[in-house]
Design an enzyme around this catalytic site. Structure first.
Site, PDB file in Angstrom:
ATOM      1  N   GLU A 259       1.540  12.347  73.975  1.00  0.00           N
ATOM      2  CA  GLU A 259       1.855  13.716  74.248  1.00  0.00           C
ATOM      3  C   GLU A 259       0.902  14.567  75.042  1.00  0.00           C
ATOM      4  O   GLU A 259      -0.370  14.296  74.887  1.00  0.00           O
ATOM      5  CB  GLU A 259       1.982  14.239  72.906  1.00  0.00           C
ATOM      6  N   LYS A 314      11.444  18.544  73.555  1.00  0.00           N
ATOM      7  CA  LYS A 314      11.395  18.541  72.100  1.00  0.00           C
ATOM      8  C   LYS A 314      12.055  19.655  71.645  1.00  0.00           C
ATOM      9  O   LYS A 314      12.025  20.697  71.929  1.00  0.00           O
ATOM     10  CB  LYS A 314       9.771  18.647  71.630  1.00  0.00           C
ATOM     11  N   CYS A 366       5.977  13.972  68.340  1.00  0.00           N
ATOM     12  CA  CYS A 366       4.876  14.171  67.518  1.00  0.00           C
ATOM     13  C   CYS A 366       5.832  14.385  66.055  1.00  0.00           C
ATOM     14  O   CYS A 366       6.000  13.503  65.331  1.00  0.00           O
ATOM     15  CB  CYS A 366       4.054  15.464  67.789  1.00  0.00           C
TER      16      CYS A 366
END
Length: 492
Positions: A259, A314, A366
């Site tokens: 990330e 995301k 994440c």
């Protein structure tokens, strides 16, 4: 149920039970303490008023989150530019608030259920509280009771019903065990045998590999978080990941950077990425976390180079870390509310999977990997799962180890390999049975490589998600429901 403790003893037992529950998760892995913790808060609850039961549930929740999410302090103090007193206060406030998710169901339990098959209704409401915590106020499904069982004898239940089924069996084991040992209800032995015997009858593997294995390399830059977004930090990131990419073994099909591997916008990083692309082997692919910017805002994204098609933005953002709730009220009050890159926009729902190096990849960035049904929705259209993360925010706390434990459970639930690329650990390849096949040491600049296979077929959990476990928990509430009326019992 006979009186076992006075109310104050029950509150102390609940605090102990919350701490014991933390020990069931990584890095301690004492999963067998889960039913013990449940039994401690269940025993004697029928001697309490609804208010006293709520306080017992709150004590359990506070101890669980104060001990199990202590890494919040590291994020706030070490990386959020917040002094010790305020960091302690905010961490405590976090635990105090989340504990209400246990206070409410305990109150409901004493208000609306009676002693008839109490072991079932208590378990049903416990699962209801975990479901509420997963979805209300953007959700926080961290420390779900079933997450501890990726290595326990109950693990084969995960592909059948997911983490909520594991939680349900754990709670039932605690309540049935308490009834058996303390009330001599010998009939409770039969369902206990069924619950723990069922995993022995389930298939060892619900999915099968398809095609030739692909060789994958996961890169871990281990760059200091506090200087990451400085000019020097950007140069270090570019040089580190370019060097690690050159060290990737020959024959590698897919390379993964974590990330925000390059702490800059994708438009700024494009010249560096193009130079890296010229060094890739023919037909190889590289996926990296990056920040994208367009007219719609900023996005935490994964993009590809080489033999790739598609990208991912995301969808489920982290409150305070990636967006600011009540932004007009909170911005500027303290430094923690002004963290860099805390104004992201959410990506669209139902994004297409990424295709890279012959693999169809479902992506979770994440925090997203902790949401079981979100990951299952990705697994339905993918044969491999990818999660990239920046666990540097957790420091040397237990947070990264809990995080990978949940990633392992997602692999087991869906019968898919999970590629987990992180900034400083735990970077790992996880097989479809939730086992780590290779991993990088934490806090080292390194890479790991190994083989993964595209998996075909679906587990029952991938097909249905969590709703069968929710339905089962709801049905367990029915026998114990009663119409609320004047209370005749008093707490002793």
């Amino acid at each position: 149920m006979p009186t076992v403790y006075r109310p104050w003893m029950g509150y102390i037992a609940a605090l102990i039970a919350g701490c014991l529950t933390t020990l069931t998760f990584a890095p301690f892995h004492l999963w067998w303490l889960g039913p013990v913790a449940v039994a401690l808060v269940y025993v004697g609850i029928h001697d309490l008023t609804p208010g006293q039961a709520a306080l017992r549930g709150w004590c359990y929740g506070f101890a669980l989150f104060a001990s199990g999410t202590s890494w919040i302090y590291v994020s706030i103090h070490d990386y959020g530019y917040t002094g010790v007193p305020l960091a302690v206060f905010l961490t405590a406030l976090f635990a105090v608030t989340l504990a209400l998710f246990y206070a409410a169901p305990f109150w409901l339990y004493r208000r609306f259920t009676g002693p008839r098959l109490a072991c079932l209704s208590f378990a049903g409401l416990w699962i209801a509280s975990e479901v509420a915590r997963t979805y209300l106020f953007t959700g926080f499904p961290w420390l779900l009771l079933g997450s501890a069982h990726v290595d326990s004898p109950l693990a084969p239940l995960a592909p059948l019903g997911g983490v909520f089924l594991l939680s349900l069996v754990t709670v039932l084991t605690g309540t049935l065990g308490a009834d058996l040992l303390l009330r001599r209800r010998w009939w409770a032995l039969a369902p206990l045998v069924v619950l723990w015997g069922l995993p022995l009858l389930l298939p060892a593997q619900w999915t099968q590999p398809r095609g030739e294995p692909r060789q994958v390399a996961l890169l871990q830059g281990n760059l200091p978080q506090l200087m990451k977004w400085s000019a020097e930090g950007q140069r270090n990131a570019v040089n580190t990941y370019a060097r690690l990419t050159r060290e990737v073994p020959d024959g590698t099909d897919l390379i993964v950077w974590p990330e925000t591997a390059l702490p800059m916008f994708e438009s700024q990083a494009r010249p560096y990425l193009e130079r890296v692309q010229t060094t890739l082997p023919p037909d190889a692919a590289l996926l990296t976390g990056i920040v994208e910017r367009d007219a719609g805002g900023y996005y935490n994204a994964v993009i590809g180079l080489g033999n790739t098609r598609g990208s991912y933005r995301k969808e489920h953002l982290v409150p305070f870390g990636e967006y600011m709730p009540l932004e007009s009220l909170l911005r500027g009050i303290i430094a923690f509310f002004d963290l860099p890159m805390s104004s992201f926009s959410a990506g669209e729902r139902d994004q297409a999977p990424i295709h890279a190096a012959g693999l169809t990849i479902g992506t979770a960035i994440c925090y997203e990997i902790i949401y079981p049904d979100l990951v299952a929705s990705r697994a339905r259209r993918a044969d491999v799962l990818l999660t990239v993360s920046n666990d540097t925010w957790f420091g040397r706390s237990i947070g990264p180890l809990q995080h990978i434990q949940m990633a392992r459970l997602r692999a087991l639930e869906n019968g898919r390999y999970v590629l987990r690329g992180t900034s400083n650990g735990v970077t790992a390849i996880i097989d479809p049975q939730g086992r780590v096949t290779t991993r990088a040491p934490q806090f080292e600049t390194t890479l790991v490589s190994g083989d993964v296979s595209a998996m075909q077929g679906e587990t029952p959990f991938t097909r249905t998600g969590s709703w069968p476990a929710w339905l089962l928990a709801g049905l367990m509430l029915l026998p114990g429901l009663r119409r609320p009326g004047p209370r005749r019992d008093t707490a002793r």
